[in-house]
Design a protein around this motif. Structure first.
Motif, short mmCIF file in Angstrom:
data_model
loop_
_atom_site.label_atom_id
_atom_site.label_comp_id
_atom_site.label_asym_id
_atom_site.label_seq_id
_atom_site.Cartn_x
_atom_site.Cartn_y
_atom_site.Cartn_z
N PRO A 37 0.84 -1.21 0.00
CA PRO A 37 0.00 0.00 0.00
C PRO A 37 0.87 1.26 0.00
O PRO A 37 2.07 1.19 0.32
CB PRO A 37 -0.79 -0.13 1.30
CG PRO A 37 0.05 -0.99 2.18
CD PRO A 37 0.79 -1.91 1.26
N PRO A 38 0.28 2.39 -0.32
CA PRO A 38 1.02 3.66 -0.25
C PRO A 38 1.48 3.92 1.19
O PRO A 38 0.88 3.43 2.15
CB PRO A 38 -0.01 4.71 -0.68
CG PRO A 38 -1.11 3.96 -1.34
CD PRO A 38 -1.09 2.57 -0.79
N HIS B 91 1.02 4.06 7.22
CA HIS B 91 1.13 4.85 8.45
C HIS B 91 -0.19 4.85 9.20
O HIS B 91 -0.24 4.60 10.40
CB HIS B 91 1.56 6.28 8.11
CG HIS B 91 1.57 7.18 9.31
ND1 HIS B 91 0.47 7.92 9.68
CD2 HIS B 91 2.54 7.43 10.22
CE1 HIS B 91 0.76 8.59 10.77
NE2 HIS B 91 2.00 8.32 11.12
N ASP B 92 -1.27 5.15 8.50
CA ASP B 92 -2.58 5.25 9.14
C ASP B 92 -3.05 3.92 9.71
O ASP B 92 -3.60 3.85 10.81
CB ASP B 92 -3.63 5.79 8.17
CG ASP B 92 -3.41 7.27 7.86
OD1 ASP B 92 -2.65 7.95 8.59
OD2 ASP B 92 -4.00 7.75 6.87
N LEU B 93 -2.83 2.84 8.98
CA LEU B 93 -3.27 1.53 9.47
C LEU B 93 -2.36 0.99 10.57
O LEU B 93 -2.75 0.08 11.30
CB LEU B 93 -3.38 0.55 8.31
CG LEU B 93 -4.52 0.88 7.34
CD1 LEU B 93 -4.45 -0.02 6.12
CD2 LEU B 93 -5.87 0.79 8.01
N GLY B 94 -1.18 1.58 10.72
CA GLY B 94 -0.29 1.18 11.79
C GLY B 94 -0.53 1.93 13.09
O GLY B 94 0.09 1.63 14.10
N THR C 120 -8.66 2.42 13.75
CA THR C 120 -10.01 2.17 14.26
C THR C 120 -11.01 3.11 13.59
O THR C 120 -12.13 2.69 13.27
CB THR C 120 -10.04 2.31 15.79
OG1 THR C 120 -9.04 1.45 16.36
CG2 THR C 120 -11.40 1.91 16.35
N ILE C 121 -10.63 4.35 13.34
CA ILE C 121 -11.51 5.27 12.61
C ILE C 121 -11.77 4.72 11.20
O ILE C 121 -12.91 4.71 10.73
CB ILE C 121 -10.90 6.68 12.53
CG1 ILE C 121 -10.82 7.32 13.91
CG2 ILE C 121 -11.73 7.57 11.59
CD1 ILE C 121 -10.01 8.61 13.95
N ILE C 122 -10.72 4.27 10.54
CA ILE C 122 -10.86 3.72 9.19
C ILE C 122 -11.74 2.48 9.21
O ILE C 122 -12.64 2.32 8.37
CB ILE C 122 -9.47 3.42 8.58
CG1 ILE C 122 -8.70 4.73 8.36
CG2 ILE C 122 -9.60 2.64 7.27
CD1 ILE C 122 -7.21 4.54 8.09
N ALA D 27 -2.30 4.53 25.09
CA ALA D 27 -1.49 5.44 24.29
C ALA D 27 -1.39 4.85 22.90
O ALA D 27 -1.04 3.67 22.74
CB ALA D 27 -0.11 5.61 24.90
N SER D 28 -1.69 5.65 21.89
CA SER D 28 -1.64 5.15 20.52
C SER D 28 -0.24 4.66 20.14
O SER D 28 -0.08 3.73 19.37
CB SER D 28 -2.09 6.25 19.56
OG SER D 28 -2.14 5.77 18.24
#
Length: 143
Positions: free
Chosen positions: A13-14, A19-22, A28-30, A86-87
């Motif tokens: 993936p790009p 980054h977002d999925l990690g 969770t938003i996605i 913590a994220s």
């Protein structure tokens, strides 16, 4: 660019999607925006069109708890018992179980001290569960 010049295709993936999925909050938003059932959490109900708009800083921040007042407000939806996380935590750092309101402030302070600067979120504690991870394979054509 270097791979393309050498006629090698990257099969992933790009970078932004990786980054977002990690990230625990972003992923969770996605997921909930894609219709995946999620445990009640501090970002409950946030919906985005990830393919069209990506994930805005505003949506990300809306899922976070920064103060004890925000944590208390989120608990109106999440309910006890809950996990304060913590994220950017991991390996047992930046995570606390809270069973009652009296534990919330101390847990938030501890997490903020363990993982300084990390976004923090709340999620209902799921008891008697097993850990499950899912890998998804897709291509640039939506398959």
């Amino acid at each position: 660019a270097t791979l393309a010049r050498t006629n090698i295709a990257f099969m992933g993936p790009p970078a932004k999607a990786m980054h977002d999925l990690g990230d625990k909050i972003a992923s969770t938003i996605i997921a909930q925006s894609a219709g995946v059932p999620c445990v009640p959490w501090s970002g409950q109900g946030l919906m985005i069109d990830y393919q069209k708009d990506g994930l805005s800083d505003e949506a990300f921040r809306a899922a976070c708890v920064r103060t004890i007042a925000e944590a208390r407000k989120a608990m109106e939806t999440v309910h006890y018992p809950a996990m304060l996380k913590a994220s950017e935590g991991g390996g047992g750092k930046g995570i606390r179980m809270v069973h009652e309101p009296s534990q919330l402030e101390s847990a938030l302070r501890q997490i903020q001290g363990e993982v300084p600067g990390s976004p923090v979120f709340l999620m209902r504690l799921v008891t008697d569960s097993r850990h499950l991870e899912v890998q998804v394979l897709a291509d640039e054509h939506g398959n």
